[in-house]
Design a protein around this motif. Structure first.
Motif, PDB file in Angstrom:
ATOM      1  N   PRO A 137      18.801  18.949-129.169  1.00 26.24           N
ATOM      2  CA  PRO A 137      17.801  17.560-129.321  1.00 26.24           C
ATOM      3  C   PRO A 137      15.904  18.263-129.057  1.00 26.24           C
ATOM      4  CG  PRO A 137      19.633  16.462-127.977  1.00 26.24           C
ATOM      5  CD  PRO A 137      18.999  18.468-128.110  1.00 26.24           C
ATOM      6  N   ASP A 183      22.832   9.862-121.652  1.00 24.23           N
ATOM      7  CA  ASP A 183      22.108  11.270-121.844  1.00 24.23           C
ATOM      8  C   ASP A 183      22.566  12.643-121.702  1.00 24.23           C
ATOM      9  OD1 ASP A 183      19.307   9.554-123.005  1.00 24.23           O
ATOM     10  OD2 ASP A 183      18.231   9.851-120.883  1.00 24.23           O
ATOM     11  N   SER A 205      13.900  19.649-123.370  1.00 24.53           N
ATOM     12  CA  SER A 205      14.937  18.825-123.741  1.00 24.53           C
ATOM     13  C   SER A 205      15.755  17.965-121.773  1.00 24.53           C
ATOM     14  CB  SER A 205      16.387  18.277-124.464  1.00 24.53           C
ATOM     15  OG  SER A 205      16.782  19.522-124.650  1.00 24.53           O
ATOM     16  N   ILE A 217      13.914  14.237-123.498  1.00 30.20           N
ATOM     17  CA  ILE A 217      14.680  12.966-123.030  1.00 30.20           C
ATOM     18  C   ILE A 217      14.223  11.637-122.639  1.00 30.20           C
ATOM     19  CG2 ILE A 217      17.018  12.432-122.551  1.00 30.20           C
ATOM     20  CD1 ILE A 217      17.495  13.791-124.342  1.00 30.20           C
ATOM     21  N   LEU A 275      23.574  15.703-124.744  1.00 33.35           N
ATOM     22  CA  LEU A 275      23.409  16.986-124.318  1.00 33.35           C
ATOM     23  C   LEU A 275      24.505  18.286-124.226  1.00 33.35           C
ATOM     24  CD1 LEU A 275      20.111  16.727-121.759  1.00 33.35           C
ATOM     25  CD2 LEU A 275      20.032  17.161-124.285  1.00 33.35           C
TER      26      LEU A 275
END
Length: 202
Positions: free
Chosen positions: A196, A166, A104, A200, A170
Protein backbone atom coordinates in the motif's frame (compact mmCIF):
# COMPACT_ATOMS: atom_id res chain seq x y z
CA UNK A 1 -13.05 12.41 10.68
CA UNK A 2 -14.54 9.43 12.54
CA UNK A 3 -11.30 7.45 12.20
CA UNK A 4 -9.20 10.36 13.44
CA UNK A 5 -11.51 11.02 16.40
CA UNK A 6 -11.35 7.36 17.43
CA UNK A 7 -7.64 6.73 16.88
CA UNK A 8 -5.98 9.91 18.10
CA UNK A 9 -8.45 11.83 20.26
CA UNK A 10 -9.75 8.60 21.77
CA UNK A 11 -6.29 7.74 23.10
CA UNK A 12 -5.64 11.28 24.36
CA UNK A 13 -8.95 11.49 26.20
CA UNK A 14 -8.56 7.97 27.66
CA UNK A 15 -5.20 8.88 29.18
CA UNK A 16 -6.58 12.22 30.37
CA UNK A 17 -9.41 10.35 32.12
CA UNK A 18 -6.93 8.09 33.94
CA UNK A 19 -4.86 11.13 34.94
CA UNK A 20 -7.96 12.87 36.31
CA UNK A 21 -8.79 9.80 38.41
CA UNK A 22 -5.22 9.86 39.76
CA UNK A 23 -5.66 13.50 40.76
CA UNK A 24 -8.77 12.59 42.75
CA UNK A 25 -6.78 9.93 44.65
CA UNK A 26 -3.68 12.10 45.21
CA UNK A 27 -5.34 15.36 46.21
CA UNK A 28 -5.55 14.38 49.89
CA UNK A 29 -2.18 12.59 49.90
CA UNK A 30 0.24 14.73 47.90
CA UNK A 31 -1.06 18.15 46.90
CA UNK A 32 2.02 19.07 44.85
CA UNK A 33 1.89 15.87 42.81
CA UNK A 34 -1.86 16.24 42.36
CA UNK A 35 -1.36 19.76 40.99
CA UNK A 36 1.30 18.49 38.58
CA UNK A 37 -1.02 15.73 37.34
CA UNK A 38 -3.85 18.25 36.97
CA UNK A 39 -1.57 20.41 34.84
CA UNK A 40 -0.86 17.40 32.61
CA UNK A 41 -4.60 16.72 32.24
CA UNK A 42 -5.16 20.34 31.21
CA UNK A 43 -2.41 20.10 28.58
CA UNK A 44 -3.86 16.87 27.19
CA UNK A 45 -7.33 18.35 26.86
CA UNK A 46 -5.96 21.50 25.24
CA UNK A 47 -3.98 19.39 22.76
CA UNK A 48 -7.08 17.35 21.96
CA UNK A 49 -9.13 20.49 21.35
CA UNK A 50 -6.42 21.93 19.08
CA UNK A 51 -6.28 18.69 17.08
CA UNK A 52 -10.06 18.70 16.74
CA UNK A 53 -10.05 22.32 15.56
CA UNK A 54 -7.34 21.50 13.01
CA UNK A 55 -9.34 18.59 11.59
CA UNK A 56 -12.60 20.56 11.48
CA UNK A 57 -10.83 23.41 9.68
CA UNK A 58 -9.77 21.00 6.95
CA UNK A 59 -6.18 20.28 7.93
CA UNK A 60 -4.95 16.77 7.24
CA UNK A 61 -1.99 14.78 8.52
CA UNK A 62 0.29 13.48 5.78
CA UNK A 63 3.18 11.35 6.95
CA UNK A 64 6.36 11.24 4.89
CA UNK A 65 8.83 8.36 4.72
CA UNK A 66 11.01 9.86 7.48
CA UNK A 67 8.16 10.26 9.99
CA UNK A 68 6.56 7.87 12.48
CA UNK A 69 10.06 6.88 13.52
CA UNK A 70 11.16 4.57 16.32
CA UNK A 71 11.61 7.67 18.50
CA UNK A 72 7.94 8.53 18.04
CA UNK A 73 6.91 4.92 18.75
CA UNK A 74 8.86 5.00 22.03
CA UNK A 75 7.58 8.51 22.81
CA UNK A 76 3.98 7.25 22.58
CA UNK A 77 4.84 4.72 25.28
CA UNK A 78 6.67 7.20 27.52
CA UNK A 79 4.03 9.92 27.22
CA UNK A 80 1.27 7.42 28.04
CA UNK A 81 3.24 6.30 31.11
CA UNK A 82 3.80 9.89 32.17
CA UNK A 83 0.15 10.85 31.68
CA UNK A 84 -1.43 7.85 33.38
CA UNK A 85 1.15 6.54 35.86
CA UNK A 86 0.76 3.13 34.20
CA UNK A 87 3.89 1.01 33.62
CA UNK A 88 4.63 0.04 30.01
CA UNK A 89 7.64 -2.25 29.61
CA UNK A 90 9.24 -2.38 26.15
CA UNK A 91 10.85 -5.82 26.31
CA UNK A 92 12.09 -6.14 22.72
CA UNK A 93 12.51 -3.41 20.13
CA UNK A 94 15.01 -2.86 17.32
CA UNK A 95 14.94 0.83 16.46
CA UNK A 96 16.94 0.45 13.25
CA UNK A 97 14.73 -2.34 11.99
CA UNK A 98 11.59 -0.36 12.74
CA UNK A 99 12.86 2.75 10.96
CA UNK A 100 13.74 0.66 7.88
CA UNK A 101 10.14 -0.57 7.51
CA UNK A 102 7.87 0.87 4.80
CA UNK A 103 5.75 3.78 6.04
CA UNK A 104 2.60 1.62 5.72
CA UNK A 105 4.02 -0.83 8.31
CA UNK A 106 5.27 1.88 10.66
CA UNK A 107 1.95 3.74 10.68
CA UNK A 108 0.02 0.51 11.17
CA UNK A 109 2.18 -0.62 14.11
CA UNK A 110 2.02 2.84 15.70
CA UNK A 111 -1.78 2.87 15.42
CA UNK A 112 -2.01 -0.71 16.72
CA UNK A 113 0.04 0.26 19.78
CA UNK A 114 -2.18 3.28 20.39
CA UNK A 115 -5.36 1.24 20.00
CA UNK A 116 -4.11 -1.56 22.26
CA UNK A 117 -3.07 0.83 25.02
CA UNK A 118 -6.35 2.71 24.81
CA UNK A 119 -8.41 -0.49 24.99
CA UNK A 120 -6.37 -1.90 27.87
CA UNK A 121 -6.75 1.32 29.85
CA UNK A 122 -10.37 2.08 29.03
CA UNK A 123 -11.96 -1.39 28.92
CA UNK A 124 -9.49 -3.65 30.72
CA UNK A 125 -8.59 -1.37 33.66
CA UNK A 126 -4.97 -2.41 33.09
CA UNK A 127 -2.22 -1.01 35.30
CA UNK A 128 0.73 -2.38 33.33
CA UNK A 129 1.62 -3.43 29.79
CA UNK A 130 4.42 -5.30 28.06
CA UNK A 131 5.31 -4.44 24.45
CA UNK A 132 7.46 -6.54 22.15
CA UNK A 133 8.32 -5.78 18.52
CA UNK A 134 10.82 -7.93 16.62
CA UNK A 135 11.65 -9.11 13.10
CA UNK A 136 12.77 -12.54 11.92
CA UNK A 137 12.66 -14.41 8.63
CA UNK A 138 10.98 -11.58 6.77
CA UNK A 139 8.19 -11.31 9.36
CA UNK A 140 7.27 -8.73 12.00
CA UNK A 141 6.07 -9.99 15.38
CA UNK A 142 4.26 -7.38 17.51
CA UNK A 143 2.83 -8.32 20.92
CA UNK A 144 1.04 -6.12 23.45
CA UNK A 145 0.03 -7.74 26.73
CA UNK A 146 -1.73 -6.13 29.69
CA UNK A 147 -2.63 -7.21 33.23
CA UNK A 148 -6.23 -6.08 32.94
CA UNK A 149 -9.45 -8.01 33.41
CA UNK A 150 -9.44 -9.48 29.91
CA UNK A 151 -12.76 -10.39 28.29
CA UNK A 152 -15.48 -13.01 28.62
CA UNK A 153 -16.38 -12.96 24.95
CA UNK A 154 -14.32 -11.24 22.29
CA UNK A 155 -16.20 -8.51 20.46
CA UNK A 156 -14.29 -6.33 18.02
CA UNK A 157 -15.29 -2.71 18.33
CA UNK A 158 -14.55 -0.01 15.79
CA UNK A 159 -10.83 0.26 16.58
CA UNK A 160 -10.00 -3.46 16.67
CA UNK A 161 -12.13 -4.09 13.58
CA UNK A 162 -10.02 -1.51 11.78
CA UNK A 163 -6.82 -3.18 13.00
CA UNK A 164 -8.13 -6.54 11.74
CA UNK A 165 -8.93 -5.08 8.31
CA UNK A 166 -5.59 -3.31 8.05
CA UNK A 167 -3.48 -6.32 9.06
CA UNK A 168 -5.28 -8.44 6.46
CA UNK A 169 -4.66 -5.71 3.89
CA UNK A 170 -0.95 -5.92 4.75
CA UNK A 171 -0.93 -9.70 4.39
CA UNK A 172 -0.74 -10.50 8.12
CA UNK A 173 -2.75 -12.00 10.98
CA UNK A 174 -4.27 -10.69 14.22
CA UNK A 175 -4.56 -12.82 17.37
CA UNK A 176 -6.29 -11.70 20.59
CA UNK A 177 -6.32 -13.97 23.64
CA UNK A 178 -7.01 -14.01 27.38
CA UNK A 179 -3.70 -14.58 29.19
CA UNK A 180 -4.20 -13.23 32.73
CA UNK A 181 -5.21 -10.07 30.94
CA UNK A 182 -5.47 -9.39 27.25
CA UNK A 183 -2.77 -10.24 24.72
CA UNK A 184 -2.84 -8.86 21.19
CA UNK A 185 -0.38 -10.30 18.68
CA UNK A 186 0.21 -9.22 15.10
CA UNK A 187 2.20 -11.24 12.58
CA UNK A 188 2.82 -9.59 9.24
CA UNK A 189 5.40 -9.68 6.46
CA UNK A 190 7.98 -6.88 6.36
CA UNK A 191 7.01 -6.31 2.75
CA UNK A 192 4.29 -7.62 0.46
CA UNK A 193 4.01 -8.06 -3.28
CA UNK A 194 1.43 -5.26 -3.45
CA UNK A 195 2.62 -2.64 -0.96
CA UNK A 196 0.00 0.00 0.00
CA UNK A 197 1.18 3.52 -0.74
CA UNK A 198 1.57 5.84 2.24
CA UNK A 199 0.47 5.32 5.84
CA UNK A 200 -2.42 3.11 6.89
CA UNK A 201 -5.22 5.48 7.94
CA UNK A 202 -8.23 3.29 7.33
Amino acid sequence: LMRYLHDTLGHTLATASISAQAVAVLIDQDTSLAKARLGAVTQQIQAALKSLRDVLSGKTIDYSEDELTSAQFINLIRETEKSTGITIHLSRFEAGGYDALPISRRSFLYNALMEGLTNGIRHGSATSFEVSLSQSGGMIDFTLKDNGKGFRELSLGYGLSKIARDVQRLGGQLYIENRNGCEMRLDLPIESEKEPEGPING
